[in-house]
Design a protein around this motif. Structure first.
Motif, PDB file in Angstrom:
ATOM      1  N   UNK A 178       0.860  -1.176   0.000  1.00  0.00           N
ATOM      2  CA  UNK A 178       0.000   0.000   0.000  1.00  0.00           C
ATOM      3  C   UNK A 178       0.896   1.226   0.000  1.00  0.00           C
ATOM      4  N   UNK A 179       0.317   2.377  -0.323  1.00  0.00           N
ATOM      5  CA  UNK A 179       1.083   3.612  -0.323  1.00  0.00           C
ATOM      6  C   UNK A 179       1.188   4.188  -1.722  1.00  0.00           C
ATOM      7  N   UNK A 180       1.162   5.531  -1.803  1.00  0.00           N
ATOM      8  CA  UNK A 180       1.155   6.165  -3.113  1.00  0.00           C
ATOM      9  C   UNK A 180       2.527   6.172  -3.775  1.00  0.00           C
ATOM     10  N   UNK A 181       3.580   5.759  -3.075  1.00  0.00           N
ATOM     11  CA  UNK A 181       4.910   5.763  -3.687  1.00  0.00           C
ATOM     12  C   UNK A 181       5.593   4.394  -3.520  1.00  0.00           C
ATOM     13  N   UNK A 182       4.827   3.326  -3.490  1.00  0.00           N
ATOM     14  CA  UNK A 182       5.457   2.018  -3.340  1.00  0.00           C
ATOM     15  C   UNK A 182       6.117   1.609  -4.644  1.00  0.00           C
ATOM     16  N   UNK A 183       7.141   0.788  -4.533  1.00  0.00           N
ATOM     17  CA  UNK A 183       8.017   0.526  -5.672  1.00  0.00           C
ATOM     18  C   UNK A 183       8.004  -0.932  -6.128  1.00  0.00           C
ATOM     19  N   UNK A 240       9.947   5.126  -6.969  1.00  0.00           N
ATOM     20  CA  UNK A 240      10.863   5.773  -6.039  1.00  0.00           C
ATOM     21  C   UNK A 240      10.988   4.957  -4.763  1.00  0.00           C
ATOM     22  N   UNK A 241      12.216   4.641  -4.397  1.00  0.00           N
ATOM     23  CA  UNK A 241      12.516   3.890  -3.183  1.00  0.00           C
ATOM     24  C   UNK A 241      13.102   4.893  -2.189  1.00  0.00           C
ATOM     25  N   UNK A 291      13.827   4.921   0.985  1.00  0.00           N
ATOM     26  CA  UNK A 291      14.835   4.557   1.979  1.00  0.00           C
ATOM     27  C   UNK A 291      16.245   4.669   1.425  1.00  0.00           C
ATOM     28  N   UNK A 292      16.425   4.401   0.126  1.00  0.00           N
ATOM     29  CA  UNK A 292      17.765   4.491  -0.471  1.00  0.00           C
ATOM     30  C   UNK A 292      17.844   5.637  -1.479  1.00  0.00           C
ATOM     31  N   UNK A 293      16.784   6.481  -1.554  1.00  0.00           N
ATOM     32  CA  UNK A 293      16.758   7.676  -2.399  1.00  0.00           C
ATOM     33  C   UNK A 293      17.092   7.348  -3.848  1.00  0.00           C
ATOM     34  N   UNK A 294      16.457   6.300  -4.359  1.00  0.00           N
ATOM     35  CA  UNK A 294      16.724   5.821  -5.712  1.00  0.00           C
ATOM     36  C   UNK A 294      15.398   5.478  -6.388  1.00  0.00           C
ATOM     37  N   UNK A 295      15.272   5.807  -7.676  1.00  0.00           N
ATOM     38  CA  UNK A 295      14.190   5.246  -8.475  1.00  0.00           C
ATOM     39  C   UNK A 295      14.671   3.879  -8.942  1.00  0.00           C
ATOM     40  N   UNK A 296      14.125   2.826  -8.355  1.00  0.00           N
ATOM     41  CA  UNK A 296      14.622   1.466  -8.569  1.00  0.00           C
ATOM     42  C   UNK A 296      13.816   0.782  -9.670  1.00  0.00           C
ATOM     43  N   UNK A 297      14.530   0.237 -10.662  1.00  0.00           N
ATOM     44  CA  UNK A 297      13.889  -0.396 -11.807  1.00  0.00           C
ATOM     45  C   UNK A 297      14.356  -1.832 -11.954  1.00  0.00           C
ATOM     46  N   UNK A 298      13.414  -2.790 -11.808  1.00  0.00           N
ATOM     47  CA  UNK A 298      13.722  -4.193 -12.023  1.00  0.00           C
ATOM     48  C   UNK A 298      13.624  -4.566 -13.493  1.00  0.00           C
ATOM     49  N   UNK A 299      14.029  -5.791 -13.801  1.00  0.00           N
ATOM     50  CA  UNK A 299      14.004  -6.298 -15.170  1.00  0.00           C
ATOM     51  C   UNK A 299      13.530  -7.752 -15.121  1.00  0.00           C
TER      52      UNK A 299
END
Length: 629
Positions: free
Chosen positions: A428-433, A532-533, A535-543
């Motif tokens: 949940x949350x509007x910025x979950x990654x 946007x993550x 906790x680590x101030x990163x936009x994290x992108x999986x593959x």
């Protein structure tokens, strides 16, 4: 009466154990800090309240953390600020496996494993009817804590346990400043400034004295919206312009200075000031507070050839990460302007678990023991900006493991078994990654030991099946980056081999060689992350196209023990294929978020571990005397 599950220990190569006395001496708050004094182990800390063991440069999803031999809710591989909850006062022992332990515990142990054993399920009948302990500590810097534990024999075969702990501390005091001097150096680069969490007021000044001409075309069309020209386009090195197809001379720039060094930069950057995202007080680590509560209760039924135990756990924690992140909030005015406000990053977790352990000793010499263990757990892990929830993980986990310990003859023994785990992760949350997802992992393994004094050999094999799936999640909003691709379902088949041989010399010295092949399936964040993550101030992108990770590891060690002297040396080398890592893309988004992608590459890790110690019995200096009156 000793416990069967304590007798049926796995015959594996050398591992490190920390008992309760050692844990009392260390008195650390996190698992990483507790083990960091051991050679080859570092504390992968994310502030004073969040630290996991890094084993030979590997951590996160490559180090398996277990509770009494079963996998637990560990999201540290997804987000390093979320550590598994443990009541450190309730632990009786920690087992550390350095190097790949995948034959025993699966692909996530490709870099090692940590097995935490607690007192919730009693192992033995008590020598007295009731035993207990209680403690209270108060410190000027580490706050206050209280803990208690009581055990009691109930009837002829039952033993009960109950325990609890509470810990509180505010922001920690430290010598000096929390940031290095480079954070306030005008020469600081953009990446370092983002990591140091400082705003740099930069102005880029163009050196107009280097341009000999002014563009006549720009002069004539400066105000024409069709061309969208500015003063930056006015200065030029060309001595003419084309206007309506004709070559027109450009006027001279009266600011031009001839004869300058040709290497003089066209632009100069001037720093007018550097400010912190949030106020920093010298001598105080910001947002380093912590609160923890735990309650545990258990009971065991113990007979000579059968034991059954049940444990219940409830843990809660709320702690700060010494960092701040930005989210936009409306300013109370008559305008529509939004002002960035930096708020502290906090973590709140709730965890409830139940565990069943059983062991049976058959009346046969071939099988020493049969064990069956199960653990269920539900957790609520939240990442907060101040008190505002930006991400929440609701997880449900079930894990079971069954082992059979065999004794084929005096020199050949072994352990074989199966294990299975199921994890459902919803957010949940509007910025979950990470989207809602589930994972199923199953394995079958065997580890055999042959002892022909002075030679001992271990041979092991394991096969795993791993499935990753995303679930329907219409509220999940992905970033503009790769963001997990098509979020496709993935299935992995993993094989693990291990073997070592040890030559002992009169119980004084040994030489040991080890080889292991291990494989790991990508985690759900490596496959599906896409936002946007904080906790680590990163936009994290999986593959979701990533392949499994594999390694071939070699290890050679030797040791000597004589009298009070102890020495050991180990050289290790691991070759990884498709090693997964979070890579920079060179792109950054508003709010200071660097855009990173999960990628794969081959790599090699090698190193040495040296350890020496000397123990001297000081009791030789003292003489016991009895004085009679």
């Amino acid at each position: 009466m000793s416990a069967i599950w304590e007798k049926s220990k796995l015959n594996v190569r050398q591992k490190t154990r920390l008992d309760r006395k050692q844990l009392d001496r260390i008195q650390a708050q996190t698992l990483g800090e507790t083990l960091s004094h051991i050679p080859g182990i570092q504390n992968a800390s994310f502030g004073p309240n969040s630290g996991m063991p890094m084993i030979r440069s590997l951590s996160g999803s490559r180090v398996s953390v277990l509770s009494n031999g079963l996998s637990i809710n560990d999201l540290s591989g997804i987000s390093p600020n979320i550590n598994p909850n443990f009541d450190m006062d309730n632990l009786r022992e920690i087992e550390l496996y350095k190097g790949a332990a995948t034959v025993l515990f699966g692909g996530k142990a490709i870099g090692g494993a940590v097995n935490v054993k607690d007192n919730t399920i009693p192992m033995n009948r008590l020598p007295k009817q009731i035993t207990g302990q209680a403690s209270a500590e108060l410190g000027t810097n580490n706050g206050n804590s209280q803990s208690m534990a009581f055990n009691a024999n109930i009837g002829q075969y039952w033993v009960g346990h109950i325990g609890a702990m509470r810990l509180r501390h505010g922001n920690l005091k430290i010598p000096g400043n929390t940031k290095a001097a480079i954070a306030y150096d005008p020469k600081i680069d953009h990446l370092t400034a983002a990591m140091a969490q400082v705003n740099v007021d930069r102005e880029t000044i163009r050196n107009l004295t280097l341009y000999p001409y002014l563009s006549q075309f720009v002069i004539e069309h400066m105000g024409d919206p069709k061309w969208d020209l500015s003063e930056a386009d006015l200065y030029t090195f060309e001595n003419y312009s084309f206007i309506n197809g004709s070559k027109v001379l450009n006027p001279q720039n009266d600011k031009y200075v001839a004869g300058q060094d040709p290497n003089t930069p066209l632009y100069t950057e001037v720093v007018h000031g550097i400010t912190d995202y949030a106020p920093v007080k010298p001598g105080v680590m910001p947002n380093s507070h912590a609160e923890r509560n735990a309650v545990n209760a258990g009971a065991s039924y113990i007979r000579d050839n059968f034991q059954l135990g049940l444990g219940l756990y409830a843990l809660e924690s709320y702690y700060g990460i010494p960092g701040f992140a930005q989210r936009n909030k409306p300013v109370h005015s008559h305008t529509t302007v939004w002002t960035p406000i930096y708020e502290p990053i906090n973590t709140r977790t709730y965890s409830y678990a139940w565990q069943v352990e059983s062991a049976f000793k058959p009346k046969t010499e071939l099988i020493s023991a049969v064990k069956f263990n199960y653990r269920g757990e539900v957790s609520d892990d939240r990442e907060l900006l101040g008190r505002y929830r930006v991400n929440k993980f609701d997880s449900e986990r079930h894990a079971l493991r069954s082992e059979i310990t065999q004794q084929f003859n005096p020199f050949w023994s072994g352990t074989s078994g199966v294990d299975f785990s199921f994890v459902a992760l919803r957010g949940e949350g509007d910025r979950r990654y990470i989207p809602n997802n589930l994972s199923r992992e199953g394995g079958i393994f065997t580890l055999q030991t042959i002892e022909l004094n002075p030679i001992t050999a271990h041979l092991g094999y394991r096969h795993d099946w791993v499935a990753r799936r995303t679930l329907s999640d219409p509220t999940y909003q992905r970033s503009r980056g790769m963001a997990g691709g098509d979020l496709s379902a993935r299935d992995f088949s993993l094989n693990h081999f291990s073997g070592d041989i040890k030559y002992s010399i009169f119980d004084m010295a040994y030489v040991q060689a080890t080889f292991s092949h291990a494989e790991r399936a990508p985690g759900v964040n490596e496959l599906y992350a896409g936002n946007d993550h904080f906790a680590i101030l990163v936009e994290e992108n999986g593959d979701d196209r990533l392949n499994k990770e594999s390694s071939n590891s070699y290890e050679l060690s030797a040791g000597l023990k004589y009298g009070g002297f102890k020495w050991s040396a180990t050289h290790y080398r691991s070759f990884f294929k498709d090693y997964l890592y979070l890579a920079h893309t060179g792109i950054s988004r508003s709010g200071g978020f660097l855009v990173k992608e999960w990628r794969a590459s081959d790599t090699e890790i090698q190193g040495w571990e040296l350890e020496g110690a000397y123990t001297y019995d000081t009791s030789l200096f003292f003489v016991n005397r009895t004085i009679r009156l």
